[in-house]
Design an enzyme around this catalytic site. Structure first.
Site, PDB file in Angstrom:
ATOM      1  N   VAL A  12       0.833  -1.211   0.000  1.00 17.12           N
ATOM      2  CA  VAL A  12       0.000   0.000   0.000  1.00 17.12           C
ATOM      3  C   VAL A  12       0.868   1.263   0.000  1.00 17.12           C
ATOM      4  O   VAL A  12       0.555   2.239  -0.694  1.00 17.12           O
ATOM      5  CB  VAL A  12      -0.980  -0.001   1.202  1.00 17.12           C
ATOM      6  CG1 VAL A  12      -1.892   1.225   1.162  1.00 17.12           C
ATOM      7  CG2 VAL A  12      -1.827  -1.275   1.197  1.00 17.12           C
ATOM      8  N   LYS A 100      -5.822  -1.053   9.822  1.00 11.50           N
ATOM      9  CA  LYS A 100      -7.037  -1.337  10.608  1.00 11.50           C
ATOM     10  C   LYS A 100      -6.718  -1.864  11.992  1.00 11.50           C
ATOM     11  O   LYS A 100      -7.496  -1.679  12.920  1.00 11.50           O
ATOM     12  CB  LYS A 100      -7.950  -2.299   9.853  1.00 11.50           C
ATOM     13  CG  LYS A 100      -7.286  -3.574   9.358  1.00 11.50           C
ATOM     14  CD  LYS A 100      -6.945  -3.492   7.901  1.00 11.50           C
ATOM     15  CE  LYS A 100      -5.865  -4.514   7.547  1.00 11.50           C
ATOM     16  NZ  LYS A 100      -5.924  -5.012   6.214  1.00 11.50           N
ATOM     17  N   GLU A 124      -9.705   6.258   6.150  1.00  6.47           N
ATOM     18  CA  GLU A 124     -10.636   5.775   5.122  1.00  6.47           C
ATOM     19  C   GLU A 124     -10.237   4.397   4.587  1.00  6.47           C
ATOM     20  O   GLU A 124     -11.095   3.541   4.329  1.00  6.47           O
ATOM     21  CB  GLU A 124     -10.688   6.790   3.961  1.00  6.47           C
ATOM     22  CG  GLU A 124     -11.663   6.450   2.862  1.00  6.47           C
ATOM     23  CD  GLU A 124     -13.100   6.325   3.372  1.00  6.47           C
ATOM     24  OE1 GLU A 124     -13.666   7.346   3.760  1.00  6.47           O
ATOM     25  OE2 GLU A 124     -13.634   5.194   3.371  1.00  6.47           O
ATOM     26  N   ILE A 131     -12.949   1.534  -1.117  1.00  6.44           N
ATOM     27  CA  ILE A 131     -14.359   1.979  -1.108  1.00  6.44           C
ATOM     28  C   ILE A 131     -14.543   3.137  -0.135  1.00  6.44           C
ATOM     29  O   ILE A 131     -14.118   3.043   1.019  1.00  6.44           O
ATOM     30  CB  ILE A 131     -15.295   0.836  -0.637  1.00  6.44           C
ATOM     31  CG1 ILE A 131     -15.060  -0.432  -1.441  1.00  6.44           C
ATOM     32  CG2 ILE A 131     -16.753   1.264  -0.712  1.00  6.44           C
ATOM     33  CD1 ILE A 131     -15.792  -1.644  -0.878  1.00  6.44           C
ATOM     34  N   GLY A 182      -1.235  -9.314  -3.594  1.00  8.52           N
ATOM     35  CA  GLY A 182      -1.105  -8.298  -2.539  1.00  8.52           C
ATOM     36  C   GLY A 182      -2.387  -8.074  -1.762  1.00  8.52           C
ATOM     37  O   GLY A 182      -2.563  -7.043  -1.123  1.00  8.52           O
ATOM     38  N   GLU A 185      -3.055 -10.594   4.195  1.00  5.59           N
ATOM     39  CA  GLU A 185      -2.222 -10.057   5.277  1.00  5.59           C
ATOM     40  C   GLU A 185      -0.893 -10.808   5.299  1.00  5.59           C
ATOM     41  O   GLU A 185      -0.790 -11.924   4.785  1.00  5.59           O
ATOM     42  CB  GLU A 185      -2.923 -10.259   6.621  1.00  5.59           C
ATOM     43  CG  GLU A 185      -4.227  -9.503   6.759  1.00  5.59           C
ATOM     44  CD  GLU A 185      -4.058  -8.011   6.588  1.00  5.59           C
ATOM     45  OE1 GLU A 185      -3.323  -7.396   7.365  1.00  5.59           O
ATOM     46  OE2 GLU A 185      -4.653  -7.460   5.651  1.00  5.59           O
ATOM     47  N   LYS A 200     -12.317  -4.682  11.170  1.00  2.79           N
ATOM     48  CA  LYS A 200     -13.082  -3.728  10.349  1.00  2.79           C
ATOM     49  C   LYS A 200     -14.497  -3.541  10.886  1.00  2.79           C
ATOM     50  O   LYS A 200     -15.015  -2.429  10.896  1.00  2.79           O
ATOM     51  CB  LYS A 200     -13.086  -4.196   8.897  1.00  2.79           C
ATOM     52  CG  LYS A 200     -11.686  -4.100   8.259  1.00  2.79           C
ATOM     53  CD  LYS A 200     -11.593  -4.897   6.986  1.00  2.79           C
ATOM     54  CE  LYS A 200     -10.219  -4.757   6.338  1.00  2.79           C
ATOM     55  NZ  LYS A 200     -10.004  -5.699   5.235  1.00  2.79           N
TER      56      LYS A 200
HETATM   57  N1  HSE Z   1      -6.074  -8.589   3.789  1.00  2.13           N
HETATM   58  C1  HSE Z   1      -7.060  -7.583   3.632  1.00  2.13           C
HETATM   59  C2  HSE Z   1      -8.183  -8.107   2.767  1.00  2.13           C
HETATM   60  C3  HSE Z   1      -6.453  -6.350   3.015  1.00  2.13           C
HETATM   61  O1  HSE Z   1      -7.980  -9.152   2.133  1.00  2.13           O
HETATM   62  O2  HSE Z   1      -9.261  -7.538   2.735  1.00  2.13           O
HETATM   63  C4  HSE Z   1      -7.342  -5.154   2.989  1.00  2.13           C
HETATM   64  O3  HSE Z   1      -7.628  -4.700   4.271  1.00  2.13           O
END
Ligand code: HSE
Length: 403
Positions: A12, A100, A124, A131, A182, A185, A200
């Protein structure tokens, strides 16, 4: 010109540098100012990257640079990301993040610290990747009471479920593919065991109900036990299987949970496939509103990080409405054992199975899929579901909550 620093030059972080560079013109046009990356903190060197010369291994080069007013933290993990964020906010620098884990664990404290120091803390990209969901919830839904949120919040597991269940792909192969793209995690257990989605949903619960629950303290069940037969069974009932983060108020307390659910095809979340995320917010004036887009990946997530940077620059010197929530105390947690849902039960289909099921569950409609007999029950709590399943006296194959 606004100078920003990037903490963490991984998927990222490098994406954010790319967005700021490749979209420099459009950002300048929208903002009337140039935003430039001045320093990048990482343990590694990047001799082949055009951003290589900006790399430092010393956080103080960023903290003590008065030209750097905004810091984008994309390191992942709690430490040192939280410690660096705290130091930047204390120094009056605003921080934006996709992390997060830090928001879910320390968000309330960091928002308070930002407000105290005339800085901002925006996140965000921490939910739903690219999103827009945090800003709409804070701003656009401000005239509403939030009733519930249901979301497909993890791109990796949605990608795995889609490829496994629709294409019969092998679990390990799809996970590897998601890692290469990518999405996953560093430790993909956080994806497949549901912890990433739990982080989340507690962030969305905090925005909805003002209390930040501990993601390690909520009910969390991942996708590791879901099989292709479960998907076949779901299809027989006109449903698909999704990993759903759910939050609502129960008797004035906050319920937040993550679990696989059977989602009827009439629900827009049923059609959310691959790495896409979908977040269905039910608000008391607006009604249901769906947010949909790419929930993981380099540029989608980076685009949300850069949107936060732009927001800070655009509102410099003004008092923006910030999200406000407090750390939840024990009495803020709803009693999960009182939460009732319909469930799809699948038992081994042996002689007289339908009659045995109906004797306990009443006149339910049963279907047979391979060696199993399945039906959808009335809403019941976990304890009731366990007790009734035992009363049937058949071998229980799976029990999946309905949405
Ligand atoms: N590993 C997370 C996912 C990355 O697959 O949603 C995005 O937060």
């Amino acid at each position: 010109m606004v100078n920003v620093a990037i903490l963490g030059f991984g998927v990222v972080g490098s994406g954010a540098a790319e967005v700021l560079t490749d979209n420099r013109r459009v950002i300048e046009k929208n903002l009337g100012e140039t935003v430039a990356v001045k320093r990048i903190l990482d343990l590694r060197d990047f001799p082949d990257s055009p951003f290589g010369p900006l790399v430092t291994h010393d956080f103080n080069d960023i903290l003590n640079d008065p030209d750097i007013t905004i810091v984008a933290e994309m390191m992942g993990g709690s430490h040192p990301a939280y410690d660096f964020t705290k130091a930047c906010l204390e120094a009056g620098k605003s921080v934006v993040t996709s992390n997060k884990e830090v928001v879910a664990n320390f968000g309330a404290e960091l928002l308070e610290l930002a407000a105290k120091n005339g800085a901002r803390y925006l996140f965000e990209a921490s939910v739903g990747g690219g999103i827009p969901i945090i800003r709409p919830m804070v701003n656009d839904l401000a005239s509403n009471e939030i009733l519930s949120v249901n979301g497909i919040l993890n791109g990796t597991t949605n990608y795995i479920l889609t490829k496994m269940l629709d294409e019969g792909a092998d679990y390990a192969d799809v996970l590897k593919d998601a890692q290469q793209k990518g999405y996953a995690e560093r430790n993909p257990a956080a994806d497949v065991e549901g912890l990433d989605a739990a982080r989340k949903i507690v962030i969305l619960a905090a925005l909805s109900f003002g209390k930040l629950l501990n993601p390690n303290q909520i009910y969390c069940e991942g996708i590791t036990k879901i099989t292709a037969e479960d998907a076949e069974t779901a299809k027989a009932f006109g449903c698909s299987v999704k990993l759903i983060g759910h939050t609502e108020l129960m008797d004035g307390k906050v319920l937040a949970m993550v679990s696989p659910r059977m989602v009827p095809c009439s629900n827009p979340l049923a059609g959310v496939a691959d790495v896409f995320n979908g977040i269905l917010v039910d608000a008391n004036m607006l009604g249901e509103c769906m947010f949909y887009g790419k929930g993981a990946g380099k540029l989608p997530t980076a685009s949300a990080v850069v949107a936060d940077i732009i927001d800070i620059v655009a509102h410099r010197g003004k008092t923006e409405r910030a999200p406000k929530f407090a750390v939840a105390t024990e009495s803020d947690y709803a009693d999960m054992s009182a939460y009732a849902t319909k469930r799809c039960f699948s038992f081994e289909n042996t002689d007289g199975a339908a009659a045995k099921i109906k004797a306990v569950f009443g006149d339910v409609e049963t279907v047979t899929v391979g060696n199993r007999i399945a039906f959808i029950s009335e809403a019941m709590t976990e304890a009731q579901a366990e007790q009734k399943a035992a009363e049937v006296g058949l071998n229980l194959i799976s029990r999946i909550r309905m949405l």
